[in-house]
Design an enzyme around this catalytic site. Structure first.
Site, PDB file in Angstrom:
ATOM      1  N   THR A 127       0.826  -1.207   0.000  1.00  0.00           N
ATOM      2  CA  THR A 127       0.000   0.000   0.000  1.00  0.00           C
ATOM      3  C   THR A 127       0.861   1.258   0.000  1.00  0.00           C
ATOM      4  O   THR A 127       1.978   1.250   0.526  1.00  0.00           O
ATOM      5  CB  THR A 127      -0.902   0.006   1.258  1.00  0.00           C
ATOM      6  OG1 THR A 127      -1.511   1.293   1.390  1.00  0.00           O
ATOM      7  CG2 THR A 127      -0.123  -0.288   2.529  1.00  0.00           C
ATOM      8  N   GLU A 129       0.277   3.610   1.835  1.00  0.00           N
ATOM      9  CA  GLU A 129       0.275   4.126   3.210  1.00  0.00           C
ATOM     10  C   GLU A 129       1.610   3.897   3.918  1.00  0.00           C
ATOM     11  O   GLU A 129       1.887   4.521   4.938  1.00  0.00           O
ATOM     12  CB  GLU A 129      -0.869   3.496   4.021  1.00  0.00           C
ATOM     13  CG  GLU A 129      -2.209   3.810   3.417  1.00  0.00           C
ATOM     14  CD  GLU A 129      -3.394   3.468   4.309  1.00  0.00           C
ATOM     15  OE1 GLU A 129      -3.252   3.510   5.543  1.00  0.00           O
ATOM     16  OE2 GLU A 129      -4.459   3.165   3.753  1.00  0.00           O
ATOM     17  N   TYR A 151      -1.637  -0.430  11.054  1.00  0.00           N
ATOM     18  CA  TYR A 151      -1.847  -1.115   9.769  1.00  0.00           C
ATOM     19  C   TYR A 151      -0.674  -0.848   8.825  1.00  0.00           C
ATOM     20  O   TYR A 151      -0.042  -1.787   8.326  1.00  0.00           O
ATOM     21  CB  TYR A 151      -3.158  -0.660   9.114  1.00  0.00           C
ATOM     22  CG  TYR A 151      -3.238  -0.972   7.638  1.00  0.00           C
ATOM     23  CD1 TYR A 151      -3.296  -2.298   7.189  1.00  0.00           C
ATOM     24  CD2 TYR A 151      -3.221   0.042   6.677  1.00  0.00           C
ATOM     25  CE1 TYR A 151      -3.338  -2.592   5.829  1.00  0.00           C
ATOM     26  CE2 TYR A 151      -3.271  -0.246   5.324  1.00  0.00           C
ATOM     27  CZ  TYR A 151      -3.326  -1.566   4.899  1.00  0.00           C
ATOM     28  OH  TYR A 151      -3.353  -1.852   3.556  1.00  0.00           O
TER      29      TYR A 151
HETATM   30  P1  NAD Z   1      -9.838  -7.331   2.416  1.00  0.00           P
HETATM   31  O1  NAD Z   1      -9.797  -6.984   3.863  1.00  0.00           O
HETATM   32  O2  NAD Z   1     -11.073  -7.064   1.632  1.00  0.00           O
HETATM   33  O3  NAD Z   1      -9.501  -8.883   2.216  1.00  0.00           O
HETATM   34  C1  NAD Z   1      -8.479  -9.525   2.925  1.00  0.00           C
HETATM   35  C2  NAD Z   1      -8.618 -11.018   2.685  1.00  0.00           C
HETATM   36  O4  NAD Z   1      -7.535 -11.669   3.365  1.00  0.00           O
HETATM   37  C3  NAD Z   1      -9.912 -11.596   3.241  1.00  0.00           C
HETATM   38  O5  NAD Z   1     -10.481 -12.494   2.310  1.00  0.00           O
HETATM   39  C4  NAD Z   1      -9.469 -12.328   4.496  1.00  0.00           C
HETATM   40  O6  NAD Z   1     -10.296 -13.445   4.820  1.00  0.00           O
HETATM   41  C5  NAD Z   1      -8.061 -12.762   4.110  1.00  0.00           C
HETATM   42  N1  NAD Z   1      -7.198 -12.965   5.279  1.00  0.00           N
HETATM   43  C6  NAD Z   1      -7.017 -12.131   6.341  1.00  0.00           C
HETATM   44  N2  NAD Z   1      -6.176 -12.688   7.223  1.00  0.00           N
HETATM   45  C7  NAD Z   1      -5.793 -13.883   6.715  1.00  0.00           C
HETATM   46  C8  NAD Z   1      -4.921 -14.911   7.153  1.00  0.00           C
HETATM   47  N3  NAD Z   1      -4.269 -14.826   8.330  1.00  0.00           N
HETATM   48  N4  NAD Z   1      -4.760 -16.003   6.374  1.00  0.00           N
HETATM   49  C9  NAD Z   1      -5.427 -16.119   5.189  1.00  0.00           C
HETATM   50  N5  NAD Z   1      -6.267 -15.187   4.730  1.00  0.00           N
HETATM   51  C10 NAD Z   1      -6.451 -14.066   5.478  1.00  0.00           C
HETATM   52  O7  NAD Z   1      -8.588  -6.566   1.780  1.00  0.00           O
HETATM   53  P2  NAD Z   1      -8.434  -5.889   0.342  1.00  0.00           P
HETATM   54  O8  NAD Z   1      -9.003  -4.522   0.409  1.00  0.00           O
HETATM   55  O9  NAD Z   1      -8.876  -6.825  -0.686  1.00  0.00           O
HETATM   56  O10 NAD Z   1      -6.848  -5.724   0.301  1.00  0.00           O
HETATM   57  C11 NAD Z   1      -6.023  -6.721  -0.307  1.00  0.00           C
HETATM   58  C12 NAD Z   1      -4.570  -6.284  -0.175  1.00  0.00           C
HETATM   59  O11 NAD Z   1      -4.392  -5.008  -0.790  1.00  0.00           O
HETATM   60  C13 NAD Z   1      -4.109  -6.134   1.274  1.00  0.00           C
HETATM   61  O12 NAD Z   1      -2.813  -6.650   1.375  1.00  0.00           O
HETATM   62  C14 NAD Z   1      -4.117  -4.637   1.512  1.00  0.00           C
HETATM   63  O13 NAD Z   1      -3.139  -4.272   2.453  1.00  0.00           O
HETATM   64  C15 NAD Z   1      -3.786  -4.117   0.116  1.00  0.00           C
HETATM   65  N6  NAD Z   1      -4.300  -2.777  -0.164  1.00  0.00           N
HETATM   66  C16 NAD Z   1      -5.642  -2.513  -0.150  1.00  0.00           C
HETATM   67  C17 NAD Z   1      -6.086  -1.235  -0.450  1.00  0.00           C
HETATM   68  C18 NAD Z   1      -7.551  -0.893  -0.496  1.00  0.00           C
HETATM   69  O14 NAD Z   1      -7.885   0.259  -0.806  1.00  0.00           O
HETATM   70  N7  NAD Z   1      -8.456  -1.822  -0.244  1.00  0.00           N
HETATM   71  C19 NAD Z   1      -5.180  -0.207  -0.712  1.00  0.00           C
HETATM   72  C20 NAD Z   1      -3.832  -0.509  -0.683  1.00  0.00           C
HETATM   73  C21 NAD Z   1      -3.392  -1.793  -0.437  1.00  0.00           C
END
Ligand code: NAD
Length: 330
Positions: A127, A129, A151
């Site tokens: 990210t 962030e 985070y």
């Molecule tokens: P999300 O919270 O929607 O999904 C996370 C998924 O990971 C879920 O399906 C959850 O069940 C699974 N998970 C969590 N802990 C786990 C574990 N210990 N073992 C196995 N599975 C596990 O997140 P997202 O928004 O889809 O984000 C995906 C990635 O992108 C993340 O790494 C996040 O840091 C990164 N990201 C997201 C955004 C955003 O705007 N959503 C922005 C920048 C980066």
């Protein structure tokens, strides 16, 4: 070709899987996709319903911190695309243990298994962030890591581990750092689906502080397109920023959502600001654009309109999830 997708039942991971299994990425046209997902509150098998019958999809419910299940999931994988994380800043402020466990230990467990199993490429989804907050200009990939929330600190830690596995073990790791994603199937604790679903229900929307925090908005489809470019041709050991090119402060975003839902300012409820709320994020996407030909394709106007329409049309998806947001629905 076999791809292990961690967190494939979450918002972004499930988009990537749906796209991969419906022909959006030519290099994955015949690939077998294995999902490893713990199905936390944020994981949802419904997100995979459109591709659930694909013979190329295998779903494993399990924790990325568990070396045995990771080993089972990773066997035979050529590519790992690592999305799984605890991803909500507000939750990390309320308690950060799960963030350190999943984001740091879980990433290390996957990296080690990838070395042991001889995985050819590992894309670590991170990210913007991790860079902190920037008043003017945009961050290049070399900018120091200055995370401000538990985070983002846990994600920065995982980035450093990913880098170390490239340096130490020559694992072909690429790190992507994207801006704020939006689109269908996003859990309704994040600002766009939270505000949209509240407004569709005639409820007020909680706006943090003065509402002037600026974010760069990236449609999830553009993000996943960028990830696949990195998976196909990103150089090992490199970091690639992925952005959407639309900067808005939260007041501007709120106005657009009020218009899109036919509501007005009377629905806005100012709330006390988030602790250490980063003022502005902005990534420089020169590197991925010039090296890999990335350009965001979804205009924010079209992307927001289609996202709001998706939430209008899919109450059956989000209404049960509102129970799971708890006070993170602010
Ligand atoms: P999300 O919270 O929607 O999904 C996370 C998924 O990971 C879920 O399906 C959850 O069940 C699974 N998970 C969590 N802990 C786990 C574990 N210990 N073992 C196995 N599975 C596990 O997140 P997202 O928004 O889809 O984000 C995906 C990635 O992108 C993340 O790494 C996040 O840091 C990164 N990201 C997201 C955004 C955003 O705007 N959503 C922005 C920048 C980066």
């Amino acid at each position: 070709m076999r791809v292990l997708v961690t967190g494939g039942a979450g918002f972004i991971g499930s988009h990537y899987v749906r796209q991969a299994l419906t022909g959006a990425y030519p290099t994955l046209a015949d690939a077998e996709i294995v999902i490893l997902d713990k199905l936390t509150y944020a994981g949802n098998r419904e997100n995979l319903a459109p591709v659930a019958d694909s013979p190329r999809l295998r779903f494993i419910e399990g924790d990325i911190c568990d070396p045995d299940i990771v080993r089972e999931s990773i066997t035979g994988a050529d590519l790992v695309v690592h999305f799984a994380a605890e991803s909500h800043v507000d939750r990390s402020i309320a308690g950060s243990t799960d963030f350190v466990r999943t984001n740091v230990l879980g990433t290390q467990t996957l990296l080690q298994a990838s070395v042991d199993e001889g995985v050819a490429k590992f894309v670590h989804v991170s990210t913007d962030e991790v860079y902190g907050s920037i008043e003017v200009g945009s961050w290049p990939e070399e900018h120091p890591l200055e995370p401000n929330s538990p985070y983002s600190a846990s994600k920065a830690s995982s980035d450093l581990l990913a880098r170390s596995y490239f340096r130490t073990h020559e694992l072909a790791v690429c790190i992507t750092r994207c801006s704020n994603n939006y689109g269908p199937y996003q859990f309704p604790e994040k600002v766009i689906p939270l505000f949209t679903t509240n407004l569709l229900d005639g409820k007020k929307i909680p706006l943090y502080g003065d509402g002037l925090n600026v974010r760069d908005w990236l449609h999830v489809d553009d993000h996943c397109q960028g990830i696949q470019l990195v998976a196909d041709a990103g150089r090992a050991g490199e970091i690639y920023n992925i952005g959407g090119g639309t900067e808005l402060n939260n007041r501007e975003l709120t106005s657009l959502l009020l218009d899109a839902t036919g509501t007005d300012e009377s629905f806005v409820r100012p709330v006390i600001d988030r602790k250490a709320h980063d003022r502005r994020y902005s990534v420089d996407i020169t590197k991925i654009s010039t090296e890999l030909g990335y350009q965001p394709r979804v205009s924010f106007a079209d992307g927001l309109a289609s996202t709001v329409q998706w939430y209008r049309d899919n109450r059956a998806w989000w209404e049960p999830l509102r129970e799971r947001t708890g006070h993170f629905g602010r």
